[in-house]
Write an enzyme that holds these catalytic residues in place. Structure first.
Site, mmCIF file in Angstrom:
data_model
loop_
_atom_site.group_PDB
_atom_site.id
_atom_site.type_symbol
_atom_site.label_atom_id
_atom_site.label_comp_id
_atom_site.label_asym_id
_atom_site.label_seq_id
_atom_site.Cartn_x
_atom_site.Cartn_y
_atom_site.Cartn_z
ATOM 1 C CG HIS A 1 2.558 -12.435 -2.470
ATOM 2 N ND1 HIS A 1 3.612 -13.172 -1.999
ATOM 3 C CD2 HIS A 1 1.435 -13.156 -2.197
ATOM 4 C CE1 HIS A 1 3.154 -14.310 -1.475
ATOM 5 N NE2 HIS A 1 1.831 -14.318 -1.587
ATOM 6 C CB SER B 1 10.302 19.407 -4.941
ATOM 7 O OG SER B 1 11.447 19.657 -5.727
ATOM 8 C CE LYS C 1 8.822 15.173 -6.227
ATOM 9 N NZ LYS C 1 8.657 13.751 -6.085
ATOM 10 C CD GLU D 1 9.198 10.507 1.424
ATOM 11 O OE1 GLU D 1 10.319 10.352 0.934
ATOM 12 O OE2 GLU D 1 8.440 11.445 1.103
#
Ligand code: ARG
Length: 469
Positions: free
Chosen positions: A155, A276, A282, A289
């Protein structure tokens, strides 16, 4: 003039040509189309269906056509609709009217089914190798992390500590099932449909086995109607690809989470991360992704193909031309992801201390305290309740189990002795799961050894099946 223009009195509307043509994408099949034609013409010669000299001239012409297509010299046109008719046109430009004998006893219907199978089986070999290389990169990380304790989750809540190596090996076995599904699908891909003709077979005394053997097939499709209308092998591939993509995507999700500041369990190598355009600080896990994101299009192709086939009567229908783009895109998407994955996993940095801290600052040793009380004779349900109380008390006092004194432990159960401190250490907790398939170090080592055997049998399979094609 169209190859099939005889019964027509008007030229095709240009929009129809554009709409029905597949040459813009099925040109990818040129090599396989010609490979199939070469086997076919050799069979026509062998069976005495066309004269030896004609067959030899056609074969020579086909070799030239292939060279011209590969070098970009040959002009492929929408007017000739697909790769099959473009090749035939080019062949006739090369050798003249005798080129028209190539299509004896054959239809584009069995021809395209053949091309798809030839293409796919070659891709299967490459994809299996790529999946194995991903497995090997996970295996390498497992070997390097046999002492790395991390929180195991259910979970997405910390549950019980596991070795990071154990976690890596979970994916190795997951991908093993993919390898097995792909190798199993080979049996159904590697059959020759050629000789089915348009749908019913042919009047010429052809030898289907001869062609099948020439092309390294394990046999022929048994029924001509089925041979030309079967695209199950495409569905099966798309389904296997969907599952592989899903597996990659699950791992990607973990990589994305683990590389966040909130987890900070791993750092992906700079070479496999991006920045970024606005925020200078970043470092983004874009590859993970995107692999996760591209799962959508692979699953989409599966659903698309099933939907296309769903209402089709036997045998060939033009709808089936829609089998190609989805399959090609799936192959490219999957190979792209798998190819990036192995080096991305191998170069990732594992932040062992952070993983350990996450285990230490947690209650993932609570089950072990309950098991300890069971060993002292308490029924598990009761010990579960007692430990629940201990945890509650700790949460109130802002402590973890290992921060308690023996006296505090004893206030919950008199049976608790000083050995409890050793029992609750993360390493002890991990190594106590000494059951086949468990997370104890020796059990993870067993998995690592087993995987070596699996890799060997996969390579053996690839060697054996790769050499015949
Ligand atoms: N381009 C077609 C396809 O990909 C080849 C077979 C066409 N056959 C036909 N009878 N129109 O499916």
């Amino acid at each position: 003039m169209k190859l099939w223009g005889g019964r027509f009195t008007k030229p095709t509307n240009q929009l129809v040509d554009e709409y029905t043509a597949s040459i813009n994408f099925d040109k990818k099949l040129a090599k396989y189309d010609i490979q199939g034609s070469l086997a076919h013409v050799e069979m026509l010669k062998f069976c005495g269906i066309i004269p030896v000299a004609d067959a030899d001239q056609i074969a020579e012409g086909l070799h030239t056509v292939l060279l011209k297509i590969e070098s970009g010299e040959a002009e492929l046109s929408e007017e000739h609709e697909d790769i099959h008719m473009n090749v035939e046109k080019l062949l006739m430009e090369e050798v003249g009217a005798v080129g028209g004998k190539l299509h004896t006893g054959r239809s584009r219907n069995d021809q395209v089914a053949l091309d798809m199978r030839l293409y796919l089986r070659e891709q299967l070999i490459e994809i299996i190798q790529l999946v194995v290389s991903v497995q090997q990169s996970l295996h390498t990380q497992a070997k390097l992390n046999l002492d790395t304790v991390m929180p195991g989750y259910t979970h997405l809540q910390r549950a019980q500590p596991v070795l990071f190596g154990h976690h890596m090996m979970a994916y190795v076995f997951m991908f093993q099932r993919d390898v097995e599904r792909l190798t199993d699908s080979w049996k159904r891909v590697n059959k020759s449909p050629l000789g089915a003709g348009a749908l019913a077979g042919t009047t010429f005394p052809i030898d289907r086995q001869f062609v099948a053997e020439k092309l390294g097939f394990d046999g022929i499709c048994e029924n001509s109607l089925d041979a030309v209308s079967d695209r199950d092998f495409v569905v099966e591939f798309l389904s296997n690809a969907s599952l592989i993509s899903t597996h990659l995507s699950r791992l990607c999700e973990e990589l994305v989470q683990w590389s966040s500041a909130e987890f900070s369990f791993i750092e992906l190598d700079d070479a496999f991360s991006t920045g970024s355009s606005m925020m200078p600080q970043k470092k983004n896990p874009d590859v993970a992704e995107l692999v996760r994101g591209k799962t959508g299009r692979v699953v989409g192709h599966l659903v698309g193909m099933l939907t296309t086939l769903k209402g089709l009567p036997l045998a060939y229908n033009k709808d089936m031309q829609e089998d190609k783009e989805g399959m090609f895109d799936t192959v490219d998407t999957l190979k792209g992801a798998l190819g990036l994955f192995a080096p991305m996993i191998e170069t990732m940095q594992v932040k062992k201390e952070n993983m350990y801290e996450a285990v230490r600052k947690d209650f993932s040793n609570a089950t072990d305290l309950a098991d300890y009380l069971v060993e002292k004779g308490m029924p598990f349900r009761e010990s579960h309740a007692v430990v629940g109380q201990v945890v509650l008390q700790c949460i109130n006092d802002n402590k973890y189990l290992l921060d308690l004194t023996l006296e505090e432990f004893k206030s919950f159960s008199e049976t608790i002795e000083a050995d409890i401190f050793e029992k609750l250490k993360p390493e002890t907790v991990v190594n106590a799961r000494d059951v086949a398939g468990g997370t104890a170090k020796n059990r993870v080592e067993e998995q690592i050894e087993k995987a070596v055997e699996l890799f060997q049998s996969s390579s053996e399979w690839v060697r054996k099946h790769g050499e015949n094609i």
